[in-house]
Motif scaffolding. Structure first.
Motif, PDB file in Angstrom:
ATOM      1  N   ARG A  39      40.939  38.990  39.652  1.00  0.00           N
ATOM      2  CA  ARG A  39      41.102  39.735  40.724  1.00  0.00           C
ATOM      3  C   ARG A  39      40.650  41.283  40.579  1.00  0.00           C
ATOM      4  O   ARG A  39      40.771  42.274  41.099  1.00  0.00           O
ATOM      5  N   ASP A  81      37.742  38.387  42.663  1.00  0.00           N
ATOM      6  CA  ASP A  81      38.405  38.331  43.867  1.00  0.00           C
ATOM      7  C   ASP A  81      39.596  37.030  43.918  1.00  0.00           C
ATOM      8  O   ASP A  81      40.056  37.252  42.322  1.00  0.00           O
ATOM      9  N   ASN A  82      40.472  37.433  45.108  1.00  0.00           N
ATOM     10  CA  ASN A  82      41.715  37.061  44.798  1.00  0.00           C
ATOM     11  C   ASN A  82      42.499  35.151  45.292  1.00  0.00           C
ATOM     12  O   ASN A  82      41.658  34.719  46.811  1.00  0.00           O
ATOM     13  N   THR A  84      43.880  32.502  47.280  1.00  0.00           N
ATOM     14  CA  THR A  84      44.412  32.219  48.474  1.00  0.00           C
ATOM     15  C   THR A  84      45.024  30.830  48.244  1.00  0.00           C
ATOM     16  O   THR A  84      46.439  30.660  48.915  1.00  0.00           O
ATOM     17  N   GLU A  85      43.833  30.081  47.968  1.00  0.00           N
ATOM     18  CA  GLU A  85      44.479  28.664  48.528  1.00  0.00           C
ATOM     19  C   GLU A  85      43.771  27.403  47.411  1.00  0.00           C
ATOM     20  O   GLU A  85      42.823  28.196  47.250  1.00  0.00           O
ATOM     21  N   THR A  95      39.340  31.173  48.064  1.00  0.00           N
ATOM     22  CA  THR A  95      40.132  32.542  47.924  1.00  0.00           C
ATOM     23  C   THR A  95      39.355  34.017  49.286  1.00  0.00           C
ATOM     24  O   THR A  95      38.738  33.480  49.321  1.00  0.00           O
ATOM     25  N   GLU A  96      40.150  35.149  49.133  1.00  0.00           N
ATOM     26  CA  GLU A  96      39.704  35.835  50.005  1.00  0.00           C
ATOM     27  C   GLU A  96      37.909  36.174  50.586  1.00  0.00           C
ATOM     28  O   GLU A  96      38.097  36.321  52.332  1.00  0.00           O
ATOM     29  N   ASN A  97      37.354  35.793  49.604  1.00  0.00           N
ATOM     30  CA  ASN A  97      36.016  36.122  50.142  1.00  0.00           C
ATOM     31  C   ASN A  97      35.178  35.086  49.764  1.00  0.00           C
ATOM     32  O   ASN A  97      33.827  35.257  49.804  1.00  0.00           O
ATOM     33  N   ASP A 269      52.413  33.733  43.739  1.00  0.00           N
ATOM     34  CA  ASP A 269      50.211  33.882  44.221  1.00  0.00           C
ATOM     35  C   ASP A 269      50.693  32.204  43.604  1.00  0.00           C
ATOM     36  O   ASP A 269      49.665  31.408  44.415  1.00  0.00           O
TER      37      ASP A 269
END
Length: 613
Positions: A39, A81-82, A84-85, A95-97, A269
């Motif tokens: 991130r 990036d972060n 997410t799943e 990721t978020e993006n 997370d």
């Protein structure tokens, strides 16, 4: 052959270790692409969080840009990036993006502070488990002391100047150690009495530093007591209010600052990542660091739960790096073919700093250190880390921010190496020293001031195999050095003493290889004359003064070993050392040239740093 995608999630100690190891092991396989996702665009040097939080080093000192760490690793791509799943069925990291397909996945997202559900910690406490946490604590303490200095109510003022650290493990003790050092600095800056600032350590267990031998923890406790730190043991925190901490002992501590360092758990997370969990939310893995129940998914660092000898891997840097290496070995074996490698830990000790000048260390299960040597060992271990990850740049930066750019005498040498000085005062010495070398070079070049030119047929070098017996040179040399008198300054009527009357045997052997005959000697003399003039001009104009000063030291040593240098001129070496302080940065070309070279060379070697990758 189709592309093989390895995705590493997390740029902490474990993730960097795994990605570096994978890159090296698989560098000859052009089909492998390693993607490191974090991130942040930087790696946080977690073992120095307390130094930032305690105002010792600047926040940027513990941010190591991932581009600088991986710029020469062509098989590693960076992504900021972060996550997410995780879609295990389709082998995709979401990721978020974006989305990233994987053939092998390494989860190294680390941990976070564990408040054990204690009321008020999230709302009113300060954790210390990230760069942001450290900066937040630093700013809060500075602001709180500044406000307390203007507070007239005695009780409110006392509460504002009481700083409570909950937890006496490595993080808590290192944090309070920084506060010990910072206390007099803050008191002086805001014009308050140092005795008004109270430091308190709150521990739920009957002993502090329960994970290290008692002989070491007792020394730390004695040191804290000497520094007037209040230690409350068997005193769990049961509630944290904005201006008060309530203990199970029914004692209340009025304070505006509770720093929570009482435990760690897995990164939350990962709650929905579909991996079986164990204590503190850590993800279960086998001895190969493979996630339980998932194919080609590996777990490393603080995130992994793997029992070794009945105990889970500790959440420390050594374990993070070693689990990262284990995962990398097994992924490489799976791709290249080979046997799996079970994890074998090798913890070499524990080091605890209690401020900048005191600490304890327990090494190799037998060596106990304390004080200066413990802190020195911690610095050595930190420097070794940069060697392990092949980052000379950050090794040098560490040396600068820990030793040369330190403020308020807050380092192991108590500020004696601090380089925040004005190099302007070195300029006259630099110009004089350069002028001296220029005169000597011009004398050799043109035979000025009664000197013999080194550009003719005259052999000035005093080595026996270069001398013509018929010339009488040996008699001249003998006459010149007759009745020498030792001295570090010239006295009228005395003959100065040479450092070496003749070259040592080992040095003479080297010179016979380098300068075997008269022709080579004449060439060497001309070359050395050009070198002296070049060094002189560089010093006068302040160009590459560090390198040229180092070169003069080398020249002086070679002249001395050749039997051509006097004791009264030994000051040449010490002047050169003094000029290595960056003297060319004041009224010199280094002011312009060095930053330009650093910028261009850094861009060529490391590439361009970005806020997002």
């Amino acid at each position: 052959m189709p592309q093989i995608n390895i995705v590493v999630v997390g740029g902490g100690f474990a993730g960097v270790s795994a990605a570096k190891s994978l890159s090296k092991k698989l560098k000859k396989n052009s089909d492998v692409v390693i993607t490191l996702i974090d991130r942040h665009p930087y790696h946080t040097y977690m073992t120095e969080l307390h130094e930032v939080a305690g105002g010792r080093v600047e926040p940027s000192a513990i941010q190591y840009d991932l581009q600088r760490l991986f710029s020469r690793r062509k098989n590693v791509q960076l992504v900021t990036d972060n996550v997410t799943e995780l879609d295990h069925q389709n082998k995709t990291v979401i990721t978020e993006n974006g989305q990233y397909a994987y053939d092998y996945l390494v989860l190294g997202m680390g941990g976070e502070a564990n408040d054990y559900g204690t009321p008020g910690v999230k709302e009113n406490g300060f954790t210390l488990w990230s760069w942001e946490d450290a900066v937040r604590i630093r700013r809060h303490i500075e602001d709180t002391v500044a406000a307390a200095a203007r507070e007239r109510d005695a009780e409110k003022r006392a509460a504002m100047l009481r700083f409570v650290v909950c937890g006496s493990g490595l993080t808590g003790i290192e944090m309070v150690g920084e506060l010990i050092d910072w206390k007099p600095v803050l008191a002086d800056k805001y014009h308050i009495d140092e005795s008004e600032i109270e430091l308190v350590v709150v521990e739920a267990l009957p002993e502090i530093l329960a994970t290290i031998p008692r002989v070491s923890s007792n020394k730390v406790e004695k040191y804290l007591t000497k520094k007037k730190v209040r230690i409350l043991k068997n005193a769990p925190v049961v509630n944290v209010a904005p201006d008060n901490v309530e203990l199970k002992t029914d004692e209340n501590l009025p304070t505006h600052t509770l720093i929570w360092a009482a435990g760690v758990k897995a990164n939350t997370d990962t709650d929905e990542f579909g991996v079986e969990k164990a204590r503190a939310g850590r993800l279960v893995a086998n001895e190969f660091m493979e996630a339980k129940g998932l194919e080609n998914v590996y777990v490393i660092g603080d995130l992994v739960y793997y029992e070794e000898n009945g105990k889970p891997t500790p959440q420390i840097v050594q374990a993070a790096e070693q689990t990262g290496h284990t995962a990398a070995k097994n992924i490489a074996a799976a791709i290249q073919g080979g046997e799996k490698h079970p994890h074998e830990s090798n913890y070499q000790g524990t080091l605890v700093s209690v401020g900048s000048t005191y600490g304890v260390a327990y090494l190799f299960d037998k060596i106990h250190l304390s004080g200066f040597f413990a802190i020195l060992m911690k610095h050595i271990v930190n420097l070794k880390y940069f060697v392990d990850i092949n980052s000379l740049y950050y090794l040098v930066q560490y040396i600068f921010h820990e030793f040369f750019h330190i403020k308020n005498k807050r380092n192991i040498f108590r500020g004696h190496l601090s380089r925040y000085g004005n190099v302007l005062w070195s300029v006259p010495l630099r110009v004089f020293y350069g002028s001296m070398w220029l005169v000597e070079g011009l004398k050799k070049a043109f035979g000025l001031l009664g000197a013999e030119s080194w550009f003719g047929d005259y052999v000035a070098l005093p080595f026996s195999w270069l001398q013509d017996p018929a010339s009488g040179a040996s008699e001249v040399v003998e006459e010149t050095v007759a009745k020498p008198v030792f001295g570090l300054s010239y006295a009228y009527g005395e003959e100065p003493m040479m450092i070496f009357k003749e070259a040592p045997g080992w040095f003479e052997s080297i010179m016979k290889i380098m300068i075997p005959n008269t022709e080579m000697a004449l060439f060497f003399q001309k070359f050395m004359t050009y070198v002296e003039i070049a060094i002189a001009l560089a010093l006068i104009f302040g160009l590459f003064t560090w390198l040229t000063s180092a070169a003069t030291i080398g020249l002086v040593i070679s002249f001395a070993l050749s039997g051509m240098f006097y004791w009264i001129n030994i000051w040449f070496i010490f002047v050169a050392i003094a000029l290595m302080n960056g003297s060319g940065r004041a009224f010199g070309l280094d002011y312009y040239v060095i930053p330009w070279i650093q910028k261009k060379a850094g861009s060529w070697w490391y590439g361009k740093e970005k806020s997002l990758y």
